[in-house]
Write a protein that holds these residues in place. Structure first.
Motif, mmCIF file in Angstrom:
data_model
loop_
_atom_site.group_PDB
_atom_site.id
_atom_site.type_symbol
_atom_site.label_atom_id
_atom_site.label_comp_id
_atom_site.label_asym_id
_atom_site.label_seq_id
_atom_site.Cartn_x
_atom_site.Cartn_y
_atom_site.Cartn_z
ATOM 1 N N PHE A 169 7.683 -2.074 19.155
ATOM 2 C CA PHE A 169 7.604 -3.001 18.033
ATOM 3 C C PHE A 169 8.787 -2.801 17.083
ATOM 4 N N ASP A 170 9.117 -3.872 16.386
ATOM 5 C CA ASP A 170 10.066 -3.825 15.277
ATOM 6 C C ASP A 170 9.241 -3.516 14.032
ATOM 7 N N LEU A 171 9.323 -2.283 13.527
ATOM 8 C CA LEU A 171 8.428 -1.800 12.481
ATOM 9 C C LEU A 171 9.123 -1.799 11.126
ATOM 10 N N ILE A 172 8.469 -2.407 10.144
ATOM 11 C CA ILE A 172 8.970 -2.434 8.775
ATOM 12 C C ILE A 172 7.902 -1.838 7.877
ATOM 13 N N ALA A 173 8.211 -0.740 7.197
ATOM 14 C CA ALA A 173 7.279 -0.103 6.266
ATOM 15 C C ALA A 173 7.807 -0.315 4.855
ATOM 16 N N ILE A 174 7.006 -0.961 4.021
ATOM 17 C CA ILE A 174 7.427 -1.342 2.684
ATOM 18 C C ILE A 174 6.972 -0.313 1.655
ATOM 19 N N ASP A 175 7.791 -0.102 0.611
ATOM 20 C CA ASP A 175 7.337 0.627 -0.579
ATOM 21 C C ASP A 175 6.647 -0.384 -1.487
ATOM 22 N N MET A 176 5.341 -0.223 -1.696
ATOM 23 C CA MET A 176 4.595 -1.112 -2.571
ATOM 24 C C MET A 176 5.165 -1.064 -3.999
ATOM 25 N N LEU A 177 4.986 -2.138 -4.750
ATOM 26 C CA LEU A 177 5.419 -2.159 -6.148
ATOM 27 C C LEU A 177 4.903 -0.932 -6.893
ATOM 28 N N GLY A 178 5.832 -0.278 -7.619
ATOM 29 C CA GLY A 178 5.447 0.903 -8.375
ATOM 30 C C GLY A 178 5.419 2.170 -7.558
ATOM 31 N N ASN A 185 3.962 6.129 -0.070
ATOM 32 C CA ASN A 185 5.163 5.313 0.053
ATOM 33 C C ASN A 185 5.422 5.039 1.521
ATOM 34 N N ALA A 186 6.475 4.353 1.828
ATOM 35 C CA ALA A 186 6.719 3.887 3.199
ATOM 36 C C ALA A 186 6.741 5.023 4.213
ATOM 37 N N THR A 187 7.162 6.227 3.798
ATOM 38 C CA THR A 187 7.299 7.314 4.767
ATOM 39 C C THR A 187 5.961 7.840 5.269
ATOM 40 N N ILE A 188 4.847 7.441 4.621
ATOM 41 C CA ILE A 188 3.546 7.894 5.102
ATOM 42 C C ILE A 188 3.254 7.332 6.492
ATOM 43 N N TRP A 189 3.961 6.265 6.870
ATOM 44 C CA TRP A 189 3.765 5.651 8.186
ATOM 45 C C TRP A 189 4.621 6.301 9.274
ATOM 46 N N GLN A 190 5.254 7.426 8.968
ATOM 47 C CA GLN A 190 6.098 8.094 9.946
ATOM 48 C C GLN A 190 5.405 8.339 11.290
ATOM 49 N N PRO A 191 4.138 8.809 11.297
ATOM 50 C CA PRO A 191 3.481 9.039 12.605
ATOM 51 C C PRO A 191 3.355 7.763 13.431
ATOM 52 N N GLN A 192 3.067 6.625 12.783
ATOM 53 C CA GLN A 192 2.947 5.372 13.522
ATOM 54 C C GLN A 192 4.316 4.893 14.012
ATOM 55 N N ILE A 193 5.340 5.052 13.165
ATOM 56 C CA ILE A 193 6.691 4.627 13.568
ATOM 57 C C ILE A 193 7.145 5.424 14.785
ATOM 58 N N GLN A 194 6.876 6.729 14.776
ATOM 59 C CA GLN A 194 7.274 7.567 15.909
ATOM 60 C C GLN A 194 6.600 7.126 17.210
ATOM 61 N N ARG A 195 5.364 6.662 17.119
ATOM 62 C CA ARG A 195 4.588 6.339 18.310
ATOM 63 C C ARG A 195 4.699 4.876 18.739
#
Length: 597
Positions: free
Chosen positions: A53-62, A38-48
């Motif tokens: 950048f303006d970062l948007i991490a989406i929850d994919m359908l389902g 889910n979107a929170t898996i990108w936490q390491p990239q968002i932190q860095r």
């Protein structure tokens, strides 16, 4: 996986129910995760990356907080979800980063709405799975029931992180396992079934991808292999492949610093893709120069990945360095070579300089053998091109320019990565393989009474030593020896501060007066001595005749040296002081340099 977000991050939902995280400021970037996350898996990239950048991490359908996809979804359904989110956020144009299934969605989004996408990054993407992998994925998809599967989670973590999971990856593996355990089973099943059959959906469409595209994977990712990323980069008009050494499928979580840096550097390059335009601060020009020096006159095998993901290669000795800044090299391939269409359209290639034990590989890659790579051990380089184990040096390159010249094409490569070592190179000269290291190694083990000398040349001048009685002699000593052995050749050169490089064997003869004594002389080069030793004399080659040289065998040898210099065709004298023969350097060997491919 904990669904909480850090301070300053927004966890929200769009009108259609799509969940997302938003953080940072700057150029907008949309992140799309893989199946089961889910979107929170990108936490390491968002932190860095949130500071740039303006970062948007989406929850994919389902997945996460987003609604289920249709019963039989297509990639376009997931791309449409992303477009709705961008519309909701008022973002006209973004860069998009996708991982695994998310990479397929990112590509679909870029293909459906190219006017909305600046750049696309595909992490660990799948493409045209080979039959065995395809069958395994289809079987896993068929086994999904829409209910939780603890055993399946454990198997997935083992594929992604290793079995057992390395200690340093325990935390990352735990987060991935938590996400898999919490995902909606029906959403997971519907999405995975699409993932299992969508690996070829873009095979005919990637050539229309309008924007710069980066395909990154790990060298150890067997299911999203380097060959897959290289094949996609080859098809995309502005594609580039990067392989991260030692990394597996979840490299964004397992190596967040490295992965985030690769993503950010690509996104920062600008609006148009100029391969390698940004100088790599970590690139060592001095080491690059020394790596290029490993090439003797030598033999290389040039490799790339074909359109179907298959390794291709050919033997060539038409290799040279072009530039240190930027780091450029070139190699040539004949138009008639079977591999010419592959290499002429490739986005990258690797040049492997062979060592003296790799004659067989050289011959196989110069032939029309059906499976050349079955005879060698290799691994994917940074660009995805095959790098051969045991090479003296390797240069992994992006295609900088293709130049047509007569009946050959010149492949000019910008070096992305290189390696070199101190092993002896394989040479090729006048139709023959040569192995200069072998004879010197044998000499080093010979009896210490062997008389070893050298004809050392620099700019058309030969180095002599003047004796107290006014005669001239070549540098020589008892055995090759070391710099610490004052009686050896190397000891003599060191004592007189002569920087010499021994090359090929030139003459071997037995002493007529003492049959147990052997004389061995090499050709070589030297750097002009900085010392003021008056005993050192530098004599022009054309002035050697008539010099005051006491030993008639040496005079005869020098006469032959002058003659062979004129014809640029050297041999090796074997015999004694009175009679012998000059033999070719080696038996003739057919080397189809770039003709077979």
């Amino acid at each position: 996986m904990a669904d909480a977000v850090a301070p300053g991050w927004t966890r929200a939902a769009a009108p259609d129910g799509t969940g997302f995280i938003r953080a940072g400021s700057g150029a907008p970037v949309l992140f799309i995760h893989g199946v089961g996350m889910n979107a929170t898996i990108w936490q390491p990239q968002i932190q860095r990356m949130a500071d740039r950048f303006d970062l948007i991490a989406i929850d994919m359908l389902g997945h996460g907080r987003s609604p289920l996809p249709p019963q039989e979804p297509e990639l376009a359904d997931y791309a449409a979800q992303a477009i709705r989110l961008l519309d909701h956020l008022g973002l006209d144009k973004v860069s998009v980063v996708g991982h695994s299934m998310g990479a397929l969605v990112a590509q679909e989004l870029a293909l459906l709405a190219p006017e909305r996408i600046r750049r696309v990054v595909s992490l660990n993407a799948v493409f045209r799975r080979p039959p065995d992998l395809a069958q395994a994925v289809l079987e896993r998809a068929a086994a999904l029931t829409g209910h939780g599967d603890a055993a399946g989670v454990a198997q997935t973590i083992a594929r992604w992180f290793g079995d057992p999971v390395p200690a340093e990856l325990t935390a990352a593996a735990g987060k991935a396992a938590a996400a898999l355990s919490e995902v909606d089973p029906e959403g997971y099943a519907r999405t995975y079934r699409l993932f299992a059959r969508a690996d070829g959906d873009h095979a005919e469409r990637l050539q229309t991808l309008a924007m710069p595209a980066l395909f990154i994977t790990g060298s150890e990712d067997k299911n999203s292999s380097p060959a897959m990323s290289a094949a996609m980069a080859r098809l995309a008009p502005h594609g580039r492949c990067t392989v991260l050494a030692g990394q597996r499928h979840m490299m964004a979580a397992a190596a967040p610093d490295l992965t985030s840096r690769c993503i950010a550097e690509f996104l920062n390059e600008g609006e148009s893709l100029e391969q390698g335009a940004a100088a790599d601060a970590s690139f060592d020009s001095g080491e690059f120069r020394r790596a290029l020096g490993s090439f003797l006159t030598g033999v290389t095998i040039v490799t790339t990945i074909g359109a179907e993901g298959e390794p291709r290669g050919f033997t060539a000795n038409s290799f040279t360095s072009v530039s240190l800044d930027p780091p450029l090299v070139l190699v040539c391939i004949a138009h008639k070579a079977l591999g010419h269409p592959v290499f002429a359209t490739s986005k990258s290639f690797a040049i492997n300089i062979l060592n003296e034990t790799q004659k067989a590989a050289s011959g196989i890659f110069a032939s029309k053998a059906a499976d050349k790579f079955a005879s060698v051990d290799w691994r994917p380089g940074k660009t995805g091109s095959p790098v051969l184990d045991g090479s003296v040096a390797t240069f992994d390159c992006d295609m900088e320019r293709l130049v047509e010249a007569g009946d050959h094409s010149i492949l000019i490569g910008r070096v992305r990565d290189f390696q070199h070592n101190t092993s002896q190179p394989l040479g090729y000269c006048r139709g023959a393989y040569i192995t200069p290291g072998l004879s010197q190694e044998a000499l080093a083990a010979a009896q210490p009474g062997t008389d070893v000398g050298a004809i050392l040349e620099n700019g058309g001048r030969i180095l002599f030593l003047e004796t107290p009685d006014g005669f001239l002699e070549l540098p020589r000593g008892r055995g090759l020896g070391s710099a610490r052995d004052g009686k050896s050749l190397n000891g003599l050169l060191a004592a007189k501060a002569i920087e010499a490089q021994l090359g090929f064997l030139f003459a071997v003869w037995d002493d007529a007066g003492n049959p147990s004594r052997t004389h061995v002389y090499y050709r070589g080069t030297f750097d002009v001595p900085a010392s003021s030793d008056r005993g050192i004399r530098l004599i022009d080659i054309d002035a050697i005749d008539g010099l005051k040289i006491a030993d008639p065998a040496i005079r005869s040898m020098l006469t032959r040296y002058v003659r062979e210099c004129t014809g640029d065709a050297f041999g090796v004298y074997v015999g004694n002081e009175v009679e012998g023969e000059v033999r070719p350097l080696a038996r003739t060997a057919a080397l189809n340099t770039g003709d077979q491919g």
